[in-house]
Design a protein around this motif. Structure first.
Motif, PDB file in Angstrom:
ATOM      1  N   TRP A 166       0.834  -1.213   0.000  1.00 49.78           N
ATOM      2  CA  TRP A 166       0.000   0.000   0.000  1.00 49.78           C
ATOM      3  C   TRP A 166       0.866   1.260   0.000  1.00 49.78           C
ATOM      4  N   LYS A 167       1.893   1.266   0.826  1.00 43.87           N
ATOM      5  CA  LYS A 167       2.780   2.439   0.888  1.00 43.87           C
ATOM      6  C   LYS A 167       3.548   2.608  -0.422  1.00 43.87           C
TER       7      LYS A 167
ATOM      8  N   LYS B  31       4.565   7.398  -8.870  1.00 46.60           N
ATOM      9  CA  LYS B  31       4.029   8.554  -9.598  1.00 46.60           C
ATOM     10  C   LYS B  31       3.133   8.115 -10.759  1.00 46.60           C
ATOM     11  N   SER B  32       3.449   6.996 -11.359  1.00 43.35           N
ATOM     12  CA  SER B  32       2.706   6.506 -12.518  1.00 43.35           C
ATOM     13  C   SER B  32       1.413   5.833 -12.090  1.00 43.35           C
ATOM     14  N   ALA B  33       0.312   6.184 -12.758  1.00 42.48           N
ATOM     15  CA  ALA B  33      -0.977   5.555 -12.466  1.00 42.48           C
ATOM     16  C   ALA B  33      -0.932   4.061 -12.748  1.00 42.48           C
ATOM     17  N   ASN B  34      -0.219   3.675 -13.809  1.00 39.61           N
ATOM     18  CA  ASN B  34      -0.122   2.254 -14.133  1.00 39.61           C
ATOM     19  C   ASN B  34       0.640   1.482 -13.067  1.00 39.61           C
ATOM     20  N   ASN B  35       1.730   2.091 -12.559  1.00 36.34           N
ATOM     21  CA  ASN B  35       2.484   1.436 -11.493  1.00 36.34           C
ATOM     22  C   ASN B  35       1.624   1.275 -10.243  1.00 36.34           C
ATOM     23  N   ARG B  36       0.861   2.303  -9.942  1.00 36.85           N
ATOM     24  CA  ARG B  36      -0.038   2.223  -8.789  1.00 36.85           C
ATOM     25  C   ARG B  36      -1.052   1.093  -8.966  1.00 36.85           C
TER      26      ARG B  36
ATOM     27  N   PHE C 273      -1.709  -2.144  -6.634  1.00 32.97           N
ATOM     28  CA  PHE C 273      -3.037  -2.390  -6.085  1.00 32.97           C
ATOM     29  C   PHE C 273      -3.471  -3.819  -6.399  1.00 32.97           C
ATOM     30  N   LYS C 274      -3.236  -4.245  -7.636  1.00 34.15           N
ATOM     31  CA  LYS C 274      -3.583  -5.613  -8.029  1.00 34.15           C
ATOM     32  C   LYS C 274      -2.780  -6.642  -7.214  1.00 34.15           C
ATOM     33  N   SER C 275      -1.543  -6.324  -6.907  1.00 33.55           N
ATOM     34  CA  SER C 275      -0.719  -7.219  -6.099  1.00 33.55           C
ATOM     35  C   SER C 275      -1.288  -7.334  -4.680  1.00 33.55           C
TER      36      SER C 275
ATOM     37  N   ALA D  83     -11.996   4.164  -6.523  1.00 32.92           N
ATOM     38  CA  ALA D  83     -10.630   3.655  -6.567  1.00 32.92           C
ATOM     39  C   ALA D  83      -9.708   4.516  -5.718  1.00 32.92           C
ATOM     40  N   PRO D  84      -8.582   3.957  -5.268  1.00 29.17           N
ATOM     41  CA  PRO D  84      -7.588   4.778  -4.567  1.00 29.17           C
ATOM     42  C   PRO D  84      -7.121   5.932  -5.460  1.00 29.17           C
ATOM     43  N   GLU D  85      -6.634   6.962  -4.832  1.00 28.49           N
ATOM     44  CA  GLU D  85      -6.210   8.167  -5.565  1.00 28.49           C
ATOM     45  C   GLU D  85      -5.145   7.803  -6.612  1.00 28.49           C
ATOM     46  N   GLY D  86      -5.348   8.333  -7.809  1.00 32.58           N
ATOM     47  CA  GLY D  86      -4.373   8.124  -8.872  1.00 32.58           C
ATOM     48  C   GLY D  86      -4.531   6.830  -9.627  1.00 32.58           C
ATOM     49  N   ILE D  87      -5.604   6.076  -9.378  1.00 39.58           N
ATOM     50  CA  ILE D  87      -5.818   4.794 -10.046  1.00 39.58           C
ATOM     51  C   ILE D  87      -7.194   4.811 -10.703  1.00 39.58           C
ATOM     52  N   LYS D  88      -7.265   4.286 -11.907  1.00 34.67           N
ATOM     53  CA  LYS D  88      -8.541   4.131 -12.591  1.00 34.67           C
ATOM     54  C   LYS D  88      -8.903   2.656 -12.617  1.00 34.67           C
ATOM     55  N   LEU D  89     -10.054   2.311 -12.021  1.00 34.22           N
ATOM     56  CA  LEU D  89     -10.532   0.946 -12.027  1.00 34.22           C
ATOM     57  C   LEU D  89     -11.769   0.840 -12.916  1.00 34.22           C
TER      58      LEU D  89
END
Length: 852
Positions: free
Chosen positions: A643-644, A650-655, A659-661, A684-690
């Motif tokens: 989570w941390k 910084k990247s939405a894809n990395n986030r 999240f999936k992990s 969704a958590p900030e910076g992530i598009k679900l």
């Protein structure tokens, strides 16, 4: 192996000489398509054309009436001629040979044409029949054919072998609200009250496995691919995905075709280019000229797609497009060389998609795409060589797997490096020109390439192509007064007899403020790296630093302490792979230590492909190589780390990947409550598009943990808008149920072939049925799963047996599960060796988990 043309002639003269004494009414008659039958027919037949008419009703349960006119040139009539038809002979309604009505004789999956009704020269066979449905893939309101490798014979009588190319004149009568797509351009269509007849032009020369059509309720869009008008059929309903995808899909096809035309020097070789997106398609794609089939979920992406998803789409389109030259224009003579079309498609797809980027970006993608998947098979006791023998096409599906899709491109990259890029390209161009619209074998290509290099390709080919496994590389390094005095490499086979894998790779020596790359051409069991002699003693050495060498690589003891200080994403990726492979062989460190190292580095790693690689390894270590007690101890800490790390990216894809992990590994109530709230509120958590698909996946992850909210699955089902995806979800639901009886009933239902027709749905359900948190109960399904394997190999498509095994056994770690596999192998001493190898491949991590 005897050159195929010689084999054809020898077999022909053998059969004729036998016939001079007694007419053989059973020329090697056996089920399937044997090599002996294929060789004899190739010697006799030419100028084949199929005229096929199918009358497809709207109702799925009604039969498909059909008519066939088969014409061909025959060079001799001493033997009966066998047509392949793996169906009930009662489906043949009438048979005329050269205008004479002939009794239907059907044995061992063959329709037998007596020689007295045949003649030298042109022959015509007319058949009225009811189409078989083994490969029609009929759904409620659409269908599509999928004939690879030998399934055309399950639908219509034919010569179902790759080296009897033919033309096809197709007519489809379909419901009036359906559309259709086939290999050839549309000639005309005629509307009736409730039906429309589509008549297509005569096709290009095609092997039977490449003949195809799709029909149903599809949306249709027309665009340009490489300045050629192209049709695209699809059933996607998500407007965001459609809006984000259509233009890109046409553009990627165009870029791919233009690259291949330049590289091969051959213009696009077929009359038509078109494609169709199919829900829950069995494969990623299938390369039928004029009507390429794709899995819809891979093509249609929205604005939240990850780099991995975008790369997967680019690779898939480039792969299937490459097949137009490699596999379709020039086709393997026999399916023992099916790997040739796949290696060229993957290798050329890598070239095509990497052409616009940097060399390091290309090398990183190539490494991540191919090496882990290849190692996952080649490290096992069930490993198979790239080129395998094949006696009968009915067993051709067993040849497919990660070795031909992932080790073979590595081999091809080494071959290109050995020859030089220009000479390699020149040799391949000659091969394509010589065998265009025909068939060829791997020895045909090697003989051509041999003329473009001084290297001994025959010996090189023996270890890389004809044998299994990988080398284990080790090293010794000596220093005096801070300088390297000797740097020695050693290699030996991981399994079996010792061999030498000649190959190129790099090592990089790391210093406080610099690096030094040393190029290695390894061609001996023991070899000194003279270029390293005299260099300063480094902080550490990274082996295979350019990512192109194939082996189990050594790991410098100092590497873990410097892992995340390496600036190059390629360097970090090759280090991640080497560390994981060493741990699986019980070397370097224990699984909990590597899990900790990888998870703590997630906040520092910024390259998306590397995060995808790391999270995959974390999942494997967590579920397969750490026991349940250890998982409970470390779960909360790992959840917090993920989570941390997600919030620091910084990247939405990395986030999203992190999240999936977290969704994959969570066990604690705190993590459950956080994820449940995200699912419940759809925030969704900030910076992530679900997307809807993401929330569906999250609902299943909660449900498989026996979530307190028993309505999750019902509520999620109501949120799904696309009818095809809703149907898929409904199929999976019983496998995720909290009720063991429902899960038992679901697994029992898979014994019926009719319940396995949507193979991708079956595999998705099996993932949850055998989830690590359900394995104490699901272990009882393992013996029956193995017992079904032979039937699945016969009835399923090419990837299904391996996928069935991998999804079933891939996450088990118990001694009970391992004992079930060993007992099955022990009690089936005469079991199909290729299927036994697939079992050993799928159970490899299970066996390793016992010893780590």
């Amino acid at each position: 192996m005897v050159h195929l043309q010689k084999l054809l002639l020898l077999s022909f003269f053998f059969l004729v000489s036998c016939a001079s004494h007694k007419i053989n009414t059973d020329p090697g008659l056996e089920k399937g398509v044997s090599l002996k039958l294929a060789v004899s027919r190739k010697a006799l037949l030419s100028a084949i054309n199929y005229t096929l008419d199918f009358d497809i009703p709207a109702e799925r349960n009604k039969p498909v009436p059909a008519n066939e006119i088969l014409t061909f040139e025959l060079s001799a009539t001493v033997l009966p001629l066998l047509l392949d038809f793996k169906e009930d002979p009662a489906k043949i309604k009438s048979l005329l040979v050269n205008g004479i009505k002939v009794p239907v004789t059907h044995k061992e999956e063959h329709l037998i044409l007596p020689p007295e009704f045949l003649k030298k020269g042109r022959n015509e066979v007319r058949i009225a029949f009811e189409a078989g449905e083994g490969a029609l893939n009929r759904n409620a309101d659409y269908l599509y054919t999928l004939f690879v490798p030998d399934r055309a014979r399950t639908v219509f009588p034919c010569f179902d072998q790759p080296d009897l190319k033919a033309t096809y004149l197709l007519s489809l009568r379909i419901p009036s609200d359906w559309s259709a797509l086939a290999n050839a351009d549309l000639m005309d269509k005629t509307a009736e009250k409730n039906a429309t007849t589509y008549r297509f032009k005569n096709s290009d020369l095609l092997s039977t496995y490449l003949f195809a059509f799709a029909a149903g309720k599809f949306q249709e869009v027309t665009g340009l691919v490489n300045d050629k008008k192209s049709e695209f059929l699809y059933r996607e309903t998500d407007t965001a995905k459609i809006r984000h995808s259509i233009k890109d899909i046409f553009a990627i096809h165009t870029t791919s075709l233009q690259y291949y035309e330049r590289w091969t020097g051959i213009p696009y070789p077929f009359q038509k280019f078109g494609f169709v997106a199919i829900p829950d398609f069995q494969f990623g794609g299938m390369e039928h000229p004029g009507t390429i089939q794709y899995k819809a979920a891979t093509l249609f992406l929205d604005g939240g797609a990850t780099k991995d998803q975008v790369n997967a789409r680019n690779n898939l389109i480039a792969h299937e497009s490459a097949h137009m030259w490699f596999g379709d224009l020039v086709t393997m003579s026999w399916f023992s060389d099916v790997w040739m079309k796949e290696v060229f498609a993957n290798f050329m797809a890598d070239k095509s998609t990497g052409a616009a980027g940097s060399q390091e970006a290309y090398d990183l993608k190539f490494l991540v795409d191919h090496f882990p998947a290849a190692y996952a098979v080649d490290r096992t006791s069930g490993a198979n060589p790239i080129r395998q023998s094949l006696a009968n096409l009915k067993d051709a599906g067993s040849l497919y797997g990660n070795i031909i899709y992932h080790k073979a491109p590595v081999m091809m990259q080494q071959l290109e490096q050995l020859m030089g890029k220009d000479k390699f390209q020149a040799g391949v161009r000659e091969y394509l020109g010589k065998f265009a619209n025909s068939n060829a074998s791997w020895p045909d290509l090697i003989r051509i390439l041999d003329r473009y290099t001084e290297a001994d390709l025959q010996q090189w080919n023996k270890v890389w192509v004809n044998e299994t496994g990988r080398p284990v590389i080790d090293y010794h390094i000596s220093y005096e007064q801070g300088k390297i005095t000797r740097f020695t490499f050693l290699q030996q086979a991981e399994y079996g007899k010792n061999r030498i894998w000649p190959q190129f790779f790099d090592i990089t020596l790391f210093y406080p403020d610099a690096t030094k790359v040393v190029h290695i051409d390894l061609h001996a069991a023991k070899q000194d790296a003279e270029q390293a002699k005299g260099l300063d003693k480094p902080l550490f050495v990274l082996f295979n630093s350019s990512g192109n060498g194939y082996a189990q690589w050594p790991v410098d003891p100092a590497l873990p302490d410097h892992l995340f200080t390496m600036k190059s994403p390629l360097h970090r990726a090759t280090a991640y792979i080497s560390l994981y492979e060493r741990v699986l062989s019980a070397k370097t460190m224990q699984p909990p230590a590597l899990l900790k190292l990888f998870s703590e580095g997630l906040a520092q790693e910024q390259e998306e492909l590397n995060i995808k690689l790391l999270t995959g390894y974390i999942s494997s270590l967590y579920w397969q190589f750490i026991n349940a007690g250890q998982r409970q101890t470390i779960a909360a800490e790992l959840e917090t780390v993920l989570w941390k790390a997600m919030l620091l990216q910084k990247s939405a894809n990395n986030r999203k990947l992190l999240f999936k992990s977290l969704q994959d590994i969570f066990l604690s109530k705190a993590a459950r409550d956080r994820l449940y709230t995200i699912w419940k509120t759809q925030k969704a958590p900030e910076g992530i598009k679900l997307t809807e698909d993401d929330f569906t996946s999250l609902a299943l992850s909660l449900a498989v943990r026996d979530d307190a909210d028993k309505s999750i699955l019902i509520l999620q089902k109501g949120r799904i808008t696309n009818p095809d995806r809703k149907q898929r979800f409904e199929f999976i639901m019983p496998a995720v149920s909290t009720d063991p009886l429902q899960r038992d009933q679901f697994f029992s239902s898979l014994s019926q072939q009719s319940n396995r027709t949507k193979e991708s749905n079956v595999l998705a359900a099996l993932y949850y049925l055998h989830h690590p948190l359900r394995q104490q109960e699901s272990v009882r399904y393992l013996a029956k799963s193995l017992a079904l394997l032979e039937e699945i190999q016969v009835t399923g498509d090419i990837f299904f047996p391996q996928s069935w095994l991998q999804t079933t056994f891939g996450a088990y770690q118990s001694k009970t599960a391992a004992a079930i596999v060993r007992e099955f192998i022990k009690t089936h001493p005469g079991y199909n060796p290729k299927l036994k190898a697939k079992i050993l491949q799928a159970a490899d991590n299970l066996f390793r988990a016992e010893n780590i």
